[in-house]
Design an enzyme around this catalytic site. Structure first.
Site, PDB file in Angstrom:
ATOM      1  N   SER A   1       0.849  -1.187   0.000  1.00 30.74           N
ATOM      2  CA  SER A   1       0.000   0.000   0.000  1.00 30.74           C
ATOM      3  C   SER A   1       0.885   1.238   0.000  1.00 30.74           C
ATOM      4  O   SER A   1       2.045   1.177   0.441  1.00 30.74           O
ATOM      5  CB  SER A   1      -0.861  -0.017   1.266  1.00 30.74           C
TER       6      SER A   1
ATOM      7  N   TYR B   1      -2.392  -0.678  10.566  1.00 29.42           N
ATOM      8  CA  TYR B   1      -2.367  -0.985   9.131  1.00 29.42           C
ATOM      9  C   TYR B   1      -1.016  -0.577   8.545  1.00 29.42           C
ATOM     10  O   TYR B   1      -0.390  -1.347   7.806  1.00 29.42           O
ATOM     11  CB  TYR B   1      -3.518  -0.259   8.432  1.00 29.42           C
TER      12      TYR B   1
HETATM   13  N1  LIG Z   1      -8.697  -0.923  -1.374  1.00 25.87           N
HETATM   14  C1  LIG Z   1      -7.732  -0.088  -1.024  1.00 25.87           C
HETATM   15  O1  LIG Z   1      -7.955   1.125  -0.844  1.00 25.87           O
HETATM   16  C2  LIG Z   1      -6.327  -0.606  -0.896  1.00 25.87           C
HETATM   17  C3  LIG Z   1      -5.270   0.318  -1.002  1.00 25.87           C
HETATM   18  C4  LIG Z   1      -3.972  -0.142  -0.861  1.00 25.87           C
HETATM   19  C5  LIG Z   1      -3.744  -1.479  -0.602  1.00 25.87           C
HETATM   20  N2  LIG Z   1      -4.788  -2.347  -0.487  1.00 25.87           N
HETATM   21  C6  LIG Z   1      -4.490  -3.753  -0.193  1.00 25.87           C
HETATM   22  O2  LIG Z   1      -5.027  -4.554  -1.225  1.00 25.87           O
HETATM   23  C7  LIG Z   1      -5.312  -5.860  -0.706  1.00 25.87           C
HETATM   24  C8  LIG Z   1      -6.720  -6.270  -1.130  1.00 25.87           C
HETATM   25  O3  LIG Z   1      -7.654  -5.404  -0.513  1.00 25.87           O
HETATM   26  P1  LIG Z   1      -9.090  -5.111  -1.144  1.00 25.87           P
HETATM   27  O4  LIG Z   1      -9.166  -3.675  -1.360  1.00 25.87           O
HETATM   28  O5  LIG Z   1      -9.354  -6.053  -2.253  1.00 25.87           O
HETATM   29  O6  LIG Z   1     -10.000  -5.466   0.119  1.00 25.87           O
HETATM   30  P2  LIG Z   1     -11.326  -6.349   0.237  1.00 25.87           P
HETATM   31  O7  LIG Z   1     -12.202  -6.121  -0.945  1.00 25.87           O
HETATM   32  O8  LIG Z   1     -11.862  -6.083   1.584  1.00 25.87           O
HETATM   33  O9  LIG Z   1     -10.774  -7.846   0.157  1.00 25.87           O
HETATM   34  C9  LIG Z   1     -10.004  -8.389   1.200  1.00 25.87           C
HETATM   35  C10 LIG Z   1      -9.771  -9.850   0.903  1.00 25.87           C
HETATM   36  O10 LIG Z   1      -8.980 -10.409   1.957  1.00 25.87           O
HETATM   37  C11 LIG Z   1      -9.564 -11.644   2.334  1.00 25.87           C
HETATM   38  N3  LIG Z   1      -9.294 -11.976   3.724  1.00 25.87           N
HETATM   39  C12 LIG Z   1      -9.394 -11.155   4.805  1.00 25.87           C
HETATM   40  N4  LIG Z   1      -9.115 -11.845   5.919  1.00 25.87           N
HETATM   41  C13 LIG Z   1      -8.847 -13.117   5.530  1.00 25.87           C
HETATM   42  C14 LIG Z   1      -8.503 -14.289   6.243  1.00 25.87           C
HETATM   43  N5  LIG Z   1      -8.367 -14.313   7.587  1.00 25.87           N
HETATM   44  N6  LIG Z   1      -8.292 -15.436   5.533  1.00 25.87           N
HETATM   45  C15 LIG Z   1      -8.444 -15.431   4.187  1.00 25.87           C
HETATM   46  N7  LIG Z   1      -8.759 -14.348   3.471  1.00 25.87           N
HETATM   47  C16 LIG Z   1      -8.962 -13.202   4.137  1.00 25.87           C
HETATM   48  C17 LIG Z   1     -11.056 -11.439   2.113  1.00 25.87           C
HETATM   49  O11 LIG Z   1     -11.660 -12.705   1.971  1.00 25.87           O
HETATM   50  P3  LIG Z   1     -13.092 -13.108   2.640  1.00 25.87           P
HETATM   51  O12 LIG Z   1     -13.905 -11.847   2.662  1.00 25.87           O
HETATM   52  O13 LIG Z   1     -13.611 -14.161   1.733  1.00 25.87           O
HETATM   53  O14 LIG Z   1     -12.741 -13.564   3.969  1.00 25.87           O
HETATM   54  C18 LIG Z   1     -11.058 -10.666   0.815  1.00 25.87           C
HETATM   55  O15 LIG Z   1     -10.962 -11.558  -0.265  1.00 25.87           O
HETATM   56  C19 LIG Z   1      -5.138  -5.763   0.810  1.00 25.87           C
HETATM   57  O16 LIG Z   1      -3.890  -6.312   1.155  1.00 25.87           O
HETATM   58  C20 LIG Z   1      -5.153  -4.268   1.071  1.00 25.87           C
HETATM   59  O17 LIG Z   1      -4.442  -3.930   2.218  1.00 25.87           O
HETATM   60  C21 LIG Z   1      -6.075  -1.939  -0.646  1.00 25.87           C
END
Ligand SMILES: NC(=O)c1ccc[n+]([C@@H]2O[C@H](COP(=O)([O-])OP(=O)(O)OC[C@H]3O[C@@H](n4cnc5c(N)ncnc54)[C@H](OP(=O)(O)O)[C@@H]3O)[C@@H](O)[C@H]2O)c1
Length: 269
Positions: free
Chosen positions: A138, A151
Site C-alpha cells: 500500500s 495498518y
Molecule cells: N482498497 C484499497 O484502498 C487498498 C489500497 C492499498 C492497498 N490495499 C491492499 O489490497 C489488498 C486487497 O484489498 P481489497 O481492497 O481487495 O479489500 P477487500 O475487498 O476487503 O478484500 C479483502 C480480501 O482479503 C480476504 N481476507 C481477509 N481476511 C482473511 C482471512 N483471515 N483469511 C483469508 N482471506 C482473508 C477477504 O476474503 P473473505 O472476505 O472471503 O474472507 C477478501 O478476499 C489488501 O492487502 C489491502 O491492504 C487496498
C-alpha cells in the site's frame, strides 16, 4: 524473457475481495490457471464459475494453521508458479481505542499469513523453474498515515519483508515483487474512509487499474511498483525527508480525525 501467462498457475489470496477478484479476472483472461483463496465460499464459487479456463478454490482462513495447511495441500496438487498475497484487512481510528485483539488479527492477516505462505510455497515455486511472489502492499507501507497505525505497521513490514527477499533471492529462480496501490474502490474502505478521501481530494482507483498494474509490473520485471500520482512522489519524499510529509499530514489532521476518530468510538460502544 516475457512472462508466459498461459503457463502460470497462480495462487491468489483475497480472491473474494475487490482487488483479488480483479487480479483473478485479469490473469484468467491472459490464460493463467488460478487457485482462488478467501473465506467466503459463495463469492469464490461465483467468481470461479464466471472465469474462462480451469481453476481451483481453496476456501480457508489464512490466519489459522488449519487454513494454511488446507491452502498448502491444494498447492501440492496444483504446483503453483505464482503467489499473489492480496488478502488484507484494515483498522482505522484513534490508536488508543484500537482493540488489541483487532490489531493482532490485522497483523496475522496482512503480515504473518503472507510470510507463512511465502515460506511454505517457496520449495514449490523453486521447483517450477521460474516462480513469482507478488505482495500487495500500500502507499501506507511507505507513509505513516494518521489513524492507520496498525495498518501502516503491517504494510511497512510487508515492504521490508519483500525487499529483503528481493535481495536474498536475487540469483534464484523465484522473483519477488512489491505492488503498492493507493486508495482503491473496494469493500475494505468504509464509508468514513471514502468521505475522508473525498474531503482530502485523494483519488480512488478501480480494482481493475490495480490488476493492470500488477501485469505491467511483472511484464516489466520491476521489483517495486507504486500506483498513482502524487502518492508515489510522497512515498519517495517520505523516505528522504519525512519532516516535509509530517508537516503536510499534520495540516490535514483535523480533517482526518473528523472522519476517522468516530469509527473506533462506534466499535467500542
Ligand atoms: N482498497 C484499497 O484502498 C487498498 C489500497 C492499498 C492497498 N490495499 C491492499 O489490497 C489488498 C486487497 O484489498 P481489497 O481492497 O481487495 O479489500 P477487500 O475487498 O476487503 O478484500 C479483502 C480480501 O482479503 C480476504 N481476507 C481477509 N481476511 C482473511 C482471512 N483471515 N483469511 C483469508 N482471506 C482473508 C477477504 O476474503 P473473505 O472476505 O472471503 O474472507 C477478501 O478476499 C489488501 O492487502 C489491502 O491492504 C487496498
Amino acid at each position: 524473457m516475457a512472462i508466459q501467462w498461459q503457463n502460470q498457475v497462480c495462487l491468489i489470496t483475497g480472491a473474494s475481495g475487490g482487488i483479488g477478484e480483479a487480479i483473478a479476472r485479469k490473469l484468467a483472461g491472459l490464460g493463467a490457471s488460478l487457485i482462488l483463496t478467501g473465506r467466503n465460499a459463495d463469492k469464490l464459487t461465483a467468481l470461479l464459475e464466471s472465469l474462462p479456463g480451469r481453476h481451483t478454490i481453496a476456501c480457508a482462513d489464512i490466519t489459522t494453521q488449519e487454513g494454511l495447511d488446507k491452502v498448502v495441500a491444494v498447492c501440492h496438487e496444483r504446483q503453483p508458479t505464482m503467489l499473489v498475497n492480496s488478502a488484507g484487512i484494515s483498522e482505522i481510528g484513534d490508536f488508543k481505542n484500537m482493540p488489541m485483539a483487532r490489531i493482532e488479527t490485522l497483523l496475522a492477516t496482512n503480515l504473518t499469513a503472507p510470510i507463512a505462505l511465502t515460506q511454505r510455497l517457496l520449495p514449490i515455486l523453486q521447483r517450477a523453474g521460474k516462480g513469482y511472489v507478488v505482495n500487495v502492499g500500500s502507499t501506507f507501507g511507505s507513509i505513516g498515515f494518521p489513524c492507520h497505525a496498525a495498518y501502516c505497521a503491517s504494510k511497512f513490514a510487508l515492504r521490508g519483508f519483500t525487499e529483503s527477499l528481493i535481495r536474498e533471492y536475487a540469483n534464484s529462480p523465484v522473483n519477488f515483487y512489491y505492488l503498492a496501490p493507493r486508495a482503491t474502490k473496494t469493500a475494505i474502505n468504509s464509508d468514513a474512509v471514502v468521505s475522508m478521501n473525498q474531503a482530502l481530494g485523494n483519488q480512488m482507483d478501480s480494482p481493475e487499474l490495480v490488476a493492470d498494474a500488477l501485469v505491467a509490473q511483472l511484464e516489466a520485471n520491476k521489483s517495486r511498483w507504486f500506483i498513482g500520482f502524487p502518492e508515489k512522489l510522497f512515498a519517495r519524499i517520505n523516505g528522504v525527508l519525512p519532516e516535509i510529509v509530517d508537516r503536510a499530514l499534520i495540516k490535514k489532521l483535523p480533517t482526518i480525525k473528523r472522519f476517522l476518530t468516530s469509527v473506533t468510538k462506534e466499535k467500542l460502544s
